[in-house]
Motif scaffolding. Structure first.
Motif, short mmCIF file in Angstrom:
data_model
loop_
_atom_site.label_atom_id
_atom_site.label_comp_id
_atom_site.label_asym_id
_atom_site.label_seq_id
_atom_site.Cartn_x
_atom_site.Cartn_y
_atom_site.Cartn_z
N GLY A 1 0.80 -1.22 0.00
CA GLY A 1 0.00 0.00 0.00
C GLY A 1 0.83 1.27 0.00
O GLY A 1 0.31 2.36 0.25
N GLY A 2 2.14 1.14 -0.27
CA GLY A 2 3.01 2.32 -0.27
C GLY A 2 3.31 2.87 1.10
O GLY A 2 3.91 3.94 1.25
N LEU A 3 2.93 2.11 2.15
CA LEU A 3 3.10 2.61 3.51
C LEU A 3 4.57 2.77 3.90
O LEU A 3 4.91 3.63 4.71
N GLY A 4 5.45 1.94 3.33
CA GLY A 4 6.87 2.10 3.64
C GLY A 4 7.40 3.45 3.21
O GLY A 4 8.18 4.09 3.91
N VAL A 5 6.94 3.91 2.05
CA VAL A 5 7.34 5.23 1.54
C VAL A 5 6.73 6.33 2.39
O VAL A 5 7.42 7.27 2.81
N LEU A 6 5.43 6.24 2.65
CA LEU A 6 4.76 7.26 3.45
C LEU A 6 5.34 7.35 4.86
O LEU A 6 5.51 8.43 5.42
N ARG A 7 5.67 6.18 5.41
CA ARG A 7 6.19 6.15 6.79
C ARG A 7 7.50 6.94 6.90
O ARG A 7 7.76 7.59 7.91
N ALA A 8 8.31 6.87 5.87
CA ALA A 8 9.58 7.60 5.90
C ALA A 8 9.34 9.09 6.07
O ALA A 8 10.02 9.77 6.85
N GLY A 9 8.35 9.61 5.34
CA GLY A 9 8.04 11.03 5.46
C GLY A 9 7.37 11.38 6.77
O GLY A 9 7.67 12.41 7.38
N ILE A 10 6.47 10.51 7.22
CA ILE A 10 5.75 10.76 8.47
C ILE A 10 6.72 10.81 9.66
O ILE A 10 6.69 11.73 10.48
N VAL A 11 7.58 9.80 9.75
CA VAL A 11 8.51 9.73 10.89
C VAL A 11 9.51 10.88 10.84
O VAL A 11 9.87 11.46 11.88
N SER A 12 9.96 11.25 9.64
CA SER A 12 10.90 12.37 9.52
C SER A 12 10.25 13.65 10.03
O SER A 12 10.88 14.44 10.75
N ALA A 13 8.98 13.87 9.68
CA ALA A 13 8.27 15.06 10.16
C ALA A 13 8.13 15.02 11.68
O ALA A 13 8.25 16.07 12.34
N GLN A 14 7.90 13.85 12.25
CA GLN A 14 7.78 13.73 13.71
C GLN A 14 9.11 14.05 14.39
O GLN A 14 9.15 14.71 15.43
N TYR A 15 10.21 13.57 13.82
CA TYR A 15 11.54 13.88 14.39
C TYR A 15 11.80 15.38 14.36
O TYR A 15 12.31 15.97 15.33
#
Length: 200
Positions: free
Chosen positions: A9-23
């Motif tokens: 579902g492309g979640l691996g790609v989205l997760r990279a951006g989500i976690v980076s924004a959280q950091y």
């Protein structure tokens, strides 16, 4: 590092951006302080392809891809969804093309991409040649003995590689393909294959 070994579902790609924004939010640092790396390999390699590729070869239908949030069948690449495509507000900023534009490192496996070309680009030679069937003598010259078999572009490419390596009979096709993927230094010492030789 965010490893995407399947489409997911492309979640691996989205997760990279989500976690980076959280950091960035948690540590109050700019994007330049974060170095996410997205790895696309194995079945996830199709996430590295453009939308035209997905439409032309029906990647979504073949792989039963679903929307990462709604779970609905998806014909588009889930890594390239944008505003209005059913993602929660703001997540479109983490699509693969948007992350690449921000300088996020994306690594794609070359071997997996070659496999995708051989498996997914299952188009008949005639489809890319204006509807003209390949000349039978050309097929036989490439080493294909099954007269009535329709060759795919990927198959022709493999046969061409085999012939370039001197593998003129079908029994050496696998050896020729293995030789193609050997490191450059090893390729310089590659042997030639002739009909009648025993495979190594």
């Amino acid at each position: 590092m965010y490893d995407s070994a399947d489409i997911g579902g492309g979640l691996g790609v989205l997760r990279a951006g989500i976690v980076s924004a959280q950091y960035m939010s948690a540590f109050n640092v700019p994007a330049s302080a974060i170095s996410p790396v997205i790895v696309l390999r194995h079945d996830g390699i199709v996430l590295a392809t453009q939308q035209d590729f997905w439409h032309r070869y029906k990647i979504g239908e073949k792989n039963k891809v679903t929307h990462p949030w709604t779970g609905a069948p998806l014909t588009r690449s889930p890594a390239l969804l944008g505003a209005g495509d059913g993602l929660p507000a703001g997540l479109e900023a983490h699509a693969l093309d948007k992350q690449l534009a921000r300088g996020v490192i994306v690594l794609a496996c070359a071997l997996a991409f070659q496999d995708a070309a051989d498996q997914e680009i299952d188009v008949v030679v005639a489809a890319d040649d204006g509807g003209v069937e390949p000349d039978q003598r050309t097929i036989l010259a490439l080493g294909e003995a099954k007269v009535n078999e329709t060759l795919t572009v990927a198959r022709v490419r493999r046969l061409e590689r085999a012939r370039a390596l001197g593998a003129s009979c079908a029994g050496h096709q696998a050896a020729a393909d293995r030789q193609q993927h050997r490191p450059r230094a090893a390729q310089a010492r590659r042997p030639s294959f002739r009909c009648g030789d025993r495979g190594s």
